[in-house]
Write an enzyme that holds these catalytic residues in place. Structure first.
Site, short mmCIF file in Angstrom:
data_model
loop_
_atom_site.label_atom_id
_atom_site.label_comp_id
_atom_site.label_asym_id
_atom_site.label_seq_id
_atom_site.Cartn_x
_atom_site.Cartn_y
_atom_site.Cartn_z
N CYS A 47 63.78 43.86 44.50
CA CYS A 47 63.51 42.67 45.30
C CYS A 47 63.31 41.46 44.41
O CYS A 47 63.63 41.47 43.23
CB CYS A 47 62.25 42.91 46.14
SG CYS A 47 62.32 44.44 47.13
N ASP B 174 57.61 53.52 48.33
CA ASP B 174 56.95 53.54 47.03
C ASP B 174 56.01 52.35 46.89
O ASP B 174 55.09 52.38 46.06
CB ASP B 174 57.98 53.57 45.91
CG ASP B 174 58.93 52.38 45.93
OD1 ASP B 174 59.11 51.77 47.01
OD2 ASP B 174 59.52 52.07 44.88
#
Length: 563
Positions: free
Chosen positions: A2, A97
């Protein structure tokens, strides 16, 4: 995988944060999230959904008690194993995660970093104590840039986002001069711009009450020195296979399609052999780039490797006429020099992967550094560029006043062995940091996640510590890896020599792209950094056929795009 961004201090506001996130949108087009307390803290996130595709895993991610906020870029590959250790204390609401990372930090504090297997750059804001904790992975796979201005702290995944937030864009002439004079692409902490820094790999920072503290949490040298390794071939092979198998298995964890990149070398062939072993029955796509020039293309080797595997090969053709636009796009976002036309070909490969619906790709980065695969390891001179007979840089082109800013980085030499010190330099100061920076942007600019299984820290430490004749034997580099690969693949592939030149960059810059080159060299004169007569003579000589090395010419063109 990201983009992250944030502002801590009295200038924290939603408008600046949104501007930062907008220029990073390619890093995470699936969701843009923000958390802010005006004048105190602003955290942002661009999400590329890879694990747990639901909205519950969006970021910034907040703890159950509403105290901690996490913005995270990367992947924690062993999140399932960590989750099992945390599940009795924390109630998990997602399969991500991200949630595991936040609760690992809450449970173990900074000690959680030693437990993580992954690539990451993240920040956690403690809203009660008004403290920011941020960390970067062991080898610096994921970027973390920051700046301090007017008693505020700014951070982002890309330099451009910092400029968007109001950080001034002033060239760091020491870094630029060192780049032109010696070929070093920044240090472990500086960038090419004044007051813009990188959090060094394997380090964390704490920002509180306008005070910044940075500490290194990963000590590669200490870990290597503490390891005792058997030199028996059978023992080495068994442990190597365990490590390679685990790293491939962990990096195939995803809720989206996973593919892999191939070139014609031994690293790619070994990656292919591992993928075949575990996923040979699955419909996995492979990707490779080519230029249509048989002198450089590795397509024939890649096709030979994939014979009878059943894997689909996507061939990504880069044409010379695509180079100007791709260079502008890459430079606009990276804001720093990058590795030439091969990087552009790599970037196009990721765009083809995205169009094909493959959002995660694996490649073989890191193997050359740890297995001593570069040709200059066998040469008396400590070079920085593979496959070059002449000096790749031309400091004589610089104005004397500008050249005086340069400083050859005297990298640490913690080992008694010369080759080990070169490997250490390449892993932490030159080759690998440079490649990881380019690869991150080449992939993320196309909204694709790149994973590097050979950069597993346990694997890197084990191979680094092997006796030298496992790496170089009878003049053959990566000899033991080649021996292992030959058990899976044709010897013609396993023992093929390393081919450092993968594109006709030399020819394109001196022929098809020469007008474009000249335009950008002329633009760079405006900086006052270059001796015009010397530069014109060197460029003219190149255009007339002295094209043994194009590195210096690419430096000039690339710099003109950044400045």
């Amino acid at each position: 995988m990201c983009g992250i961004a944030g502002i801590i201090g009295h200038r924290a506001n939603i408008h600046a944060l949104e501007s930062m996130l907008k220029v990073q949108n390619h890093r995470g087009p699936d969701h843009t999230g923000t958390f802010f307390v005006n004048g105190v803290c602003a955290l942002g996130h661009n999400r590329l959904s890879i694990l747990d595709l639901t909205e519950a895993a969006n970021q910034p991610f907040v703890s159950d008690d509403g105290r901690y906020f996490l913005t995270f870029n990367g992947e924690i590959y062993n999140y399932i194993e960590l989750r099992s250790k945390l599940k009795n204390k924390f109630t998990f609401k997602t399969q991500s995660d991200t949630e595991v990372l936040l609760y690992a930090y809450l449970e173990w504090g900074e000690a959680c970093l030693d437990k993580l297997k992954g690539m990451f750059a993240f920040a956690v804001w403690d809203s009660h104590e008004k403290v920011l904790f941020a960390a970067r992975d062991r080898f610096g796979v994921k970027p973390f840039y920051f700046s301090r201005q007017d008693d505020c702290f700014y951070f982002a995944s890309e330099i451009k986002a910092l400029f968007e937030a109001g950080i001034h864009k002033y060239p760091n002439e020491k870094v630029w001069s060192t780049f032109f004079a010696y070929g070093f692409n920044g240090t472990g902490k500086d960038s090419f711009w004044k007051d813009v820094y990188q959090l060094p790999s394997g380090s964390y920072l704490i920002y509180k009450d306008k005070e910044l503290r940075i500490k290194r949490w990963y000590d590669f040298v200490q870990n290597v020195n503490q390891k005792g390794i058997s030199a028996k071939s059978d023992d080495v092979t068994e442990r190597l296979m365990e490590l390679y198998e685990e790293t491939i298995r962990l990096r195939f964890r995803a809720d989206v399609p996973v593919g892999f990149n191939l070139s014609g070398g031994v690293d790619s062939s070994f990656l292919l052999s591992m993928v075949l072993k575990f996923y040979g029955k699955e419909n996995i796509q492979a990707f490779t780039f080519f230029t249509g020039d048989e002198r450089y293309d590795e397509l024939v080797w890649v096709e030979k490797m994939l014979e009878n595997t059943g894997f689909q090969l996507n061939k990504c053709l880069l044409k010379s006429e695509e180079v100007p636009a791709l260079t502008k796009k890459m430079s606009d976002h990276l804001c720093e020099p990058f590795g030439g036309i091969p990087t552009l070909a790599y970037s196009k490969l990721f765009s083809i992967a995205r169009e094909s619906g493959v959002l995660v790709l694996l490649d073989g980065q890191g193997s050359d550094e740890v297995w001593a695969g570069y040709d200059y390891y066998l040469q008396p001179e400590d070079k920085l560029v593979q496959g070059s007979k002449k000096s790749p840089v031309k400091p004589e082109l610089l104005q004397k006043e500008f050249l005086m800013h340069s400083e050859y980085p005297d990298t640490v030499k913690p080992f008694e062995n010369r080759i080990l010190n070169l490997q250490y330099r390449d892993i932490f100061f030159s080759k690998l940091p440079r490649a990881l920076k380019y690869n991150d942007m080449a992939s993320m600019i196309n909204s694709v996640e790149l994973r590097e299984p050979f950069l597993d820290h346990e694997l890197m430490e084990f191979v680094f510590n092997l006796p030298m004749d496992f790496k170089i034997k009878d003049g053959v580099q990566k000899s033991y890896l080649r021996d292992i690969s030959s058990k899976f693949l044709n010897n013609q592939i396993s023992y093929a020599p390393k081919r450092p030149l993968q594109t006709p960059q030399r020819e394109w810059l001196g022929n098809e792209l020469s007008p474009w080159v000249m335009d950008h060299v002329n633009l760079l004169y405006k900086t006052g950094w270059l001796n015009k007569n010397q530069t014109e003579a060197a460029v003219d000589s190149y255009m007339k056929g002295d094209q043994e090395n194009s590195y210096f010419l690419w430096q000039l063109v690339n710099a003109a795009h950044c400045i």
